[in-house]
Motif scaffolding. Structure first.
Motif, PDB file in Angstrom:
ATOM      1  N   LYS A  50      67.588 -51.817   8.981  1.00  0.00           N
ATOM      2  CA  LYS A  50      66.327 -52.028   8.492  1.00  0.00           C
ATOM      3  C   LYS A  50      66.698 -52.103   6.892  1.00  0.00           C
ATOM      4  CE  LYS A  50      63.667 -49.875  12.082  1.00  0.00           C
ATOM      5  NZ  LYS A  50      62.463 -48.997  12.466  1.00  0.00           N
ATOM      6  N   PRO A  51      65.594 -52.552   6.246  1.00  0.00           N
ATOM      7  CA  PRO A  51      65.874 -52.560   4.636  1.00  0.00           C
ATOM      8  C   PRO A  51      66.173 -50.924   4.177  1.00  0.00           C
ATOM      9  CG  PRO A  51      63.900 -53.923   5.206  1.00  0.00           C
ATOM     10  CD  PRO A  51      64.471 -53.204   6.380  1.00  0.00           C
ATOM     11  N   GLY A  52      66.950 -50.929   3.473  1.00  0.00           N
ATOM     12  CA  GLY A  52      67.567 -49.365   2.961  1.00  0.00           C
ATOM     13  C   GLY A  52      68.510 -48.860   3.714  1.00  0.00           C
ATOM     14  N   GLN A  53      68.894 -49.540   4.757  1.00  0.00           N
ATOM     15  CA  GLN A  53      69.885 -48.741   5.695  1.00  0.00           C
ATOM     16  C   GLN A  53      71.088 -50.106   5.585  1.00  0.00           C
ATOM     17  OE1 GLN A  53      68.250 -48.721   9.490  1.00  0.00           O
ATOM     18  NE2 GLN A  53      68.003 -46.419   9.299  1.00  0.00           N
ATOM     19  N   THR A  55      73.791 -52.649   4.616  1.00  0.00           N
ATOM     20  CA  THR A  55      73.719 -53.334   3.688  1.00  0.00           C
ATOM     21  C   THR A  55      72.532 -54.109   3.249  1.00  0.00           C
ATOM     22  OG1 THR A  55      74.366 -55.248   5.021  1.00  0.00           O
ATOM     23  CG2 THR A  55      76.261 -54.164   4.171  1.00  0.00           C
ATOM     24  N   ALA A  56      72.514 -54.569   1.904  1.00  0.00           N
ATOM     25  CA  ALA A  56      71.171 -55.086   1.496  1.00  0.00           C
ATOM     26  C   ALA A  56      71.583 -56.351   0.926  1.00  0.00           C
ATOM     27  CB  ALA A  56      70.698 -54.293   0.573  1.00  0.00           C
ATOM     28  N   ARG A  57      70.687 -57.243   0.954  1.00  0.00           N
ATOM     29  CA  ARG A  57      70.789 -58.686   0.169  1.00  0.00           C
ATOM     30  C   ARG A  57      70.194 -58.496  -1.201  1.00  0.00           C
ATOM     31  NH1 ARG A  57      67.235 -62.476   3.379  1.00  0.00           N
ATOM     32  NH2 ARG A  57      65.933 -61.090   2.834  1.00  0.00           N
ATOM     33  N   GLU A  59      68.156 -60.366  -2.520  1.00  0.00           N
ATOM     34  CA  GLU A  59      66.850 -60.607  -2.627  1.00  0.00           C
ATOM     35  C   GLU A  59      65.997 -59.280  -2.342  1.00  0.00           C
ATOM     36  OE1 GLU A  59      69.043 -62.401  -0.687  1.00  0.00           O
ATOM     37  OE2 GLU A  59      69.169 -64.062  -1.927  1.00  0.00           O
ATOM     38  N   ASP A  60      66.561 -58.586  -1.372  1.00  0.00           N
ATOM     39  CA  ASP A  60      65.775 -57.409  -1.114  1.00  0.00           C
ATOM     40  C   ASP A  60      65.718 -56.157  -2.284  1.00  0.00           C
ATOM     41  OD1 ASP A  60      65.495 -58.172   1.462  1.00  0.00           O
ATOM     42  OD2 ASP A  60      67.318 -57.147   2.132  1.00  0.00           O
ATOM     43  N   VAL A  61      66.659 -56.174  -3.249  1.00  0.00           N
ATOM     44  CA  VAL A  61      66.851 -55.331  -4.105  1.00  0.00           C
ATOM     45  C   VAL A  61      66.531 -55.791  -5.706  1.00  0.00           C
ATOM     46  CG1 VAL A  61      68.196 -53.617  -2.983  1.00  0.00           C
ATOM     47  CG2 VAL A  61      69.124 -55.457  -4.552  1.00  0.00           C
ATOM     48  N   CYS A  64      64.209 -54.128  -8.723  1.00  0.00           N
ATOM     49  CA  CYS A  64      63.730 -52.723  -8.350  1.00  0.00           C
ATOM     50  C   CYS A  64      64.084 -51.813  -9.339  1.00  0.00           C
ATOM     51  CB  CYS A  64      64.463 -52.240  -7.008  1.00  0.00           C
ATOM     52  SG  CYS A  64      66.260 -51.788  -7.041  1.00  0.00           S
TER      53      CYS A  64
END
Length: 94
Positions: A50-53, A55-57, A59-61, A64
């Motif tokens: 899930k987002p925050g767990q 690897t992150a893309r 686009e997700d971060v 921020c």
């Protein structure tokens, strides 16, 4: 992680309880979602990050973090570049 076979049972509702030792070792909590894939050897369960767990893309971060200094306009950047180029030219660097 020790490889020790565990036994579980399929319920009448089609549910399987994953042994606590495995859940603990993998840090899987209630609500963890899994991708279920059939393989020649059997069934493979892969946790879905899930987002925050994991690897992150980008686009997700993106966006921020707050900027550390005030934003500079494009005109201000061009002026600073021209000033620095003039200083270097005066010193004989170019």
């Amino acid at each position: 992680m020790p490889i020790r076979p565990e036994v579980t049972r399929l319920s009448s509702k089609g549910q399987i309880v994953l042994p606590g030792a495995i859940r603990h070792a993998r840090q899987w909590e209630a609500g963890t979602e899994f991708l279920v894939q059939e393989t020649p050897e059997g069934v493979l369960l892969k946790p879905i990050a899930k987002p925050g767990q994991g690897t992150a893309r980008i686009e997700d971060v993106a966006g921020c973090l707050k900027p550390r200094r005030a934003q500079v306009s494009l005109d201000e950047m061009n002026a600073a570049i021209a000033t620095e180029a003039a200083k270097r030219h005066a010193r004989g660097r170019y």
